[in-house]
Design a protein around this motif. Structure first.
Motif, short mmCIF file in Angstrom:
data_model
loop_
_atom_site.label_atom_id
_atom_site.label_comp_id
_atom_site.label_asym_id
_atom_site.label_seq_id
_atom_site.Cartn_x
_atom_site.Cartn_y
_atom_site.Cartn_z
N GLU A 61 -47.11 8.39 18.52
CA GLU A 61 -45.94 8.23 17.66
C GLU A 61 -46.36 7.74 16.27
OE1 GLU A 61 -41.51 6.22 17.80
OE2 GLU A 61 -43.10 5.31 18.98
N LYS A 62 -47.24 6.78 16.21
CA LYS A 62 -47.72 6.28 14.91
C LYS A 62 -48.48 7.36 14.15
CE LYS A 62 -47.67 1.42 15.74
NZ LYS A 62 -48.21 0.15 15.41
N ALA A 63 -49.25 8.14 14.88
CA ALA A 63 -50.00 9.23 14.23
C ALA A 63 -49.04 10.26 13.64
CB ALA A 63 -50.93 9.90 15.23
N PHE A 64 -47.98 10.61 14.38
CA PHE A 64 -47.00 11.56 13.85
C PHE A 64 -46.26 10.98 12.65
CE2 PHE A 64 -47.07 13.67 18.15
CZ PHE A 64 -47.50 14.90 17.68
N GLU A 65 -45.93 9.71 12.70
CA GLU A 65 -45.25 9.07 11.56
C GLU A 65 -46.15 9.06 10.35
OE1 GLU A 65 -44.10 5.24 13.04
OE2 GLU A 65 -42.42 6.04 14.19
N SER A 66 -47.43 8.77 10.54
CA SER A 66 -48.38 8.76 9.42
C SER A 66 -48.53 10.15 8.83
CB SER A 66 -49.74 8.24 9.88
OG SER A 66 -49.67 6.89 10.23
N LYS A 67 -48.62 11.15 9.69
CA LYS A 67 -48.76 12.53 9.20
C LYS A 67 -47.51 12.94 8.43
CE LYS A 67 -49.59 17.32 10.55
NZ LYS A 67 -49.13 17.76 9.29
N TYR A 68 -46.35 12.60 8.95
CA TYR A 68 -45.10 12.94 8.26
C TYR A 68 -45.06 12.28 6.88
CZ TYR A 68 -40.20 13.32 7.08
OH TYR A 68 -39.02 13.59 6.42
N ALA A 69 -45.40 11.00 6.81
CA ALA A 69 -45.40 10.30 5.52
C ALA A 69 -46.40 10.93 4.55
CB ALA A 69 -45.73 8.81 5.74
N HIS A 70 -47.57 11.29 5.06
CA HIS A 70 -48.57 11.94 4.21
C HIS A 70 -48.08 13.29 3.72
CE1 HIS A 70 -52.12 14.53 3.52
NE2 HIS A 70 -52.55 13.46 2.87
N ASP A 71 -47.51 14.09 4.62
CA ASP A 71 -47.00 15.41 4.24
C ASP A 71 -45.90 15.31 3.19
OD1 ASP A 71 -48.78 16.50 6.03
OD2 ASP A 71 -47.26 17.01 7.54
N GLU A 72 -45.01 14.33 3.34
CA GLU A 72 -43.92 14.15 2.37
C GLU A 72 -44.47 13.72 1.01
OE1 GLU A 72 -40.42 14.74 2.56
OE2 GLU A 72 -41.35 15.95 4.12
N GLU A 73 -45.46 12.85 1.01
CA GLU A 73 -46.08 12.44 -0.25
C GLU A 73 -46.75 13.62 -0.94
OE1 GLU A 73 -49.63 9.65 -2.09
OE2 GLU A 73 -49.12 9.42 0.02
N MET A 74 -47.45 14.44 -0.18
CA MET A 74 -48.11 15.61 -0.76
C MET A 74 -47.09 16.62 -1.29
SD MET A 74 -51.26 14.91 -0.78
CE MET A 74 -52.03 16.47 -1.17
#
Length: 106
Positions: free
Chosen positions: A8-21
């Motif tokens: 869950e934390k990994a998915f949240e981190s990926k989502y945050a990274h994708d949104e920033e990019m």
């Protein structure tokens, strides 16, 4: 911590990274679009840079690309510059912006 929590934390981190990019790519695309449009309107130097910054700020007013499209189209038409290829240029410059960002990340 369980494996599920880790995932869950990994998915949240990926989502945050994708949104920033995505945000960074859209901002870069808008700056490039502003510089392109400034050239069509005969703006150079600081005037072109200021116009490009105004396009980046314009995108913060509402979600999506329509606010940027409307502003650039109206500005181009007001100066008598062609606005027919604007949507295609926006797509082209998004690809350029993403490529540039990927080059910075590596």
């Amino acid at each position: 911590m369980t494996t599920f929590d880790d995932r869950e934390k990994a998915f949240e981190s990926k989502y945050a990274h994708d949104e920033e990019m995505r945000f960074r790519a859209e901002a870069r695309r808008n700056r490039l679009l502003g510089l392109w449009a400034a050239g069509l309107m005969g703006l150079e130097g600081d005037a072109a840079a200021d116009y490009a910054r105004s396009i980046v700020v314009e995108d913060l007013k509402e979600a999506g690309d329509e606010d940027v499209f409307r502003k650039v189209k109206a500005d181009l038409e007001a100066k008598g510059a062609p606005a027919g290829e604007l949507r295609a240029k926006m797509q082209e410059l998004m690809a350029v912006a993403k490529t540039q960002l990927m080059g910075e990340v590596e």
